[in-house]
Design an enzyme around this catalytic site. Sequence first.
Site, PDB file in Angstrom:
ATOM      1  N   HIS A 166      30.385  41.933  41.377  1.00 52.08           N
ATOM      2  CA  HIS A 166      31.611  42.733  41.335  1.00 52.08           C
ATOM      3  C   HIS A 166      31.492  43.855  42.362  1.00 52.08           C
ATOM      4  O   HIS A 166      30.402  44.399  42.565  1.00 52.08           O
ATOM      5  CB  HIS A 166      31.826  43.306  39.925  1.00 52.08           C
ATOM      6  N   GLY A 182      41.850  48.645  40.476  1.00 52.58           N
ATOM      7  CA  GLY A 182      42.073  49.880  39.725  1.00 52.58           C
ATOM      8  C   GLY A 182      42.987  50.876  40.420  1.00 52.58           C
ATOM      9  O   GLY A 182      43.089  52.023  40.002  1.00 52.58           O
ATOM     10  N   GLY A 188      41.136  43.735  35.182  1.00 49.50           N
ATOM     11  CA  GLY A 188      40.396  44.893  34.683  1.00 49.50           C
ATOM     12  C   GLY A 188      41.241  45.664  33.686  1.00 49.50           C
ATOM     13  O   GLY A 188      41.335  45.325  32.510  1.00 49.50           O
ATOM     14  N   GLY A 189      41.900  46.709  34.165  1.00 52.55           N
ATOM     15  CA  GLY A 189      42.635  47.632  33.299  1.00 52.55           C
ATOM     16  C   GLY A 189      43.556  46.953  32.298  1.00 52.55           C
ATOM     17  O   GLY A 189      43.573  47.315  31.110  1.00 52.55           O
ATOM     18  N   SER A 201      44.380  44.845  40.266  1.00 52.81           N
ATOM     19  CA  SER A 201      45.670  45.342  39.766  1.00 52.81           C
ATOM     20  C   SER A 201      46.616  44.227  39.308  1.00 52.81           C
ATOM     21  O   SER A 201      47.831  44.326  39.493  1.00 52.81           O
ATOM     22  CB  SER A 201      46.337  46.240  40.802  1.00 52.81           C
ATOM     23  N   GLU A 216      38.638  39.633  45.087  1.00 52.58           N
ATOM     24  CA  GLU A 216      39.153  40.930  44.649  1.00 52.58           C
ATOM     25  C   GLU A 216      39.082  41.922  45.805  1.00 52.58           C
ATOM     26  O   GLU A 216      38.006  42.486  46.081  1.00 52.58           O
ATOM     27  CB  GLU A 216      38.302  41.477  43.494  1.00 52.58           C
ATOM     28  N   GLU A 239      32.155  46.856  42.269  1.00 49.43           N
ATOM     29  CA  GLU A 239      31.587  48.101  41.735  1.00 49.43           C
ATOM     30  C   GLU A 239      30.066  48.008  41.674  1.00 49.43           C
ATOM     31  O   GLU A 239      29.359  49.000  41.859  1.00 49.43           O
ATOM     32  CB  GLU A 239      32.206  48.412  40.353  1.00 49.43           C
ATOM     33  N   ASN A 284      37.852  41.813  32.407  1.00 48.53           N
ATOM     34  CA  ASN A 284      36.628  42.566  32.660  1.00 48.53           C
ATOM     35  C   ASN A 284      36.834  43.961  32.080  1.00 48.53           C
ATOM     36  O   ASN A 284      37.570  44.766  32.643  1.00 48.53           O
ATOM     37  CB  ASN A 284      36.397  42.620  34.182  1.00 48.53           C
ATOM     38  N   TRP A 285      36.193  44.217  30.970  1.00 53.68           N
ATOM     39  CA  TRP A 285      36.382  45.515  30.295  1.00 53.68           C
ATOM     40  C   TRP A 285      35.607  46.636  30.970  1.00 53.68           C
ATOM     41  O   TRP A 285      35.758  47.799  30.600  1.00 53.68           O
ATOM     42  CB  TRP A 285      35.976  45.410  28.811  1.00 53.68           C
ATOM     43  N   LYS A 286      34.726  46.298  31.911  1.00 50.76           N
ATOM     44  CA  LYS A 286      33.898  47.310  32.586  1.00 50.76           C
ATOM     45  C   LYS A 286      33.181  48.176  31.532  1.00 50.76           C
ATOM     46  O   LYS A 286      32.803  47.659  30.489  1.00 50.76           O
ATOM     47  CB  LYS A 286      34.750  48.134  33.550  1.00 50.76           C
TER      48      LYS A 286
HETATM   49  P1  PGA Z   1      41.861  46.068  37.863  1.00 52.38           P
HETATM   50  O1  PGA Z   1      40.334  45.585  37.994  1.00 52.38           O
HETATM   51  O2  PGA Z   1      42.639  44.910  37.268  1.00 52.38           O
HETATM   52  O3  PGA Z   1      41.816  47.250  36.956  1.00 52.38           O
HETATM   53  O4  PGA Z   1      42.331  46.386  39.233  1.00 52.38           O
HETATM   54  C1  PGA Z   1      40.016  44.281  38.417  1.00 52.38           C
HETATM   55  C2  PGA Z   1      38.523  44.089  38.441  1.00 52.38           C
HETATM   56  O5  PGA Z   1      37.797  45.026  38.818  1.00 52.38           O
HETATM   57  O6  PGA Z   1      38.024  43.013  38.095  1.00 52.38           O
END
Ligand code: PGA
Length: 241
Positions: free
Chosen positions: A93, A168, A223-224, A202, A162, A95, A9-11
């Site tokens: 998600h 993050g 994500g990251g 993470s 998650e 967010e 997930n590149w956000k």
């Molecule tokens: P993260 O994000 O790996 O940076 O913790 C995961 C996500 O939000 O899908």
Amino acid sequence: MARQLIAGNWKMNGQGAQLDFFDDLVSEIAAVDVDILICPPATLIERCARAVDSAMIAIGGQDCHVNEKGAHTGDVSAGMLKDAGASFVIVGHSERRADHGETSAIVKAKAEAVLASGLTPVICVGETLAERESGEAERVVVEQMLASLPDEASDRCEIAYEPVWAIGTGKVASTDDILQMHSALNNALPSGVSARLLYGGSVKPDNAAAILSLDHVDGALVGGASLKASDFASIIKNSIR
Ligand code: PGA
């Protein structure tokens, strides 16, 4: 045992200059027996879809509107994402739930819109730190999953657990907590729904093997670490059962 799905997930990250990512990734993973998905920002979906061999890497959206079309300035529909080359869409998600007030009822409507367009929803659920600390995590997450799943049983759904506090932050849930939550989600899946259960929060090259070898963990939402081809490749290689 289900084939693992490793999703990135590149956000809100990435522009055209980032598309070298795919050459770098492919050069590191060769032929692997894993499903791979990258969800770039909507602006890059079409270019990403053109840049990859869809048999090896699927492309997905990060969100969609519940409606197919209409007066919804700034939104995109599942059908539009499909038209651009997406085959999956992340919905719910944390967010989006936090920044845009998306309830599980909205997430469910989005998942249904994704299925109606012939795409696969990746439905995200997860507890806050306060919910975990008060011992409510399992109840909250199972309820979220049941309220976010489409009414009609489908075998074309993925679920990502998650924990909000692990996203993050570099704080990953313990393998015992992941195992317990994934078992609870697996037991609570309505009959007729066969979803892969991904873990997210993470996930990094150095913890991927321990997480991805757990029972009922059928993949990861990253994500990251999905922004760097070598890190994402390392996670993919750690997923091979
Ligand atoms: P993260 O994000 O790996 O940076 O913790 C995961 C996500 O939000 O899908």
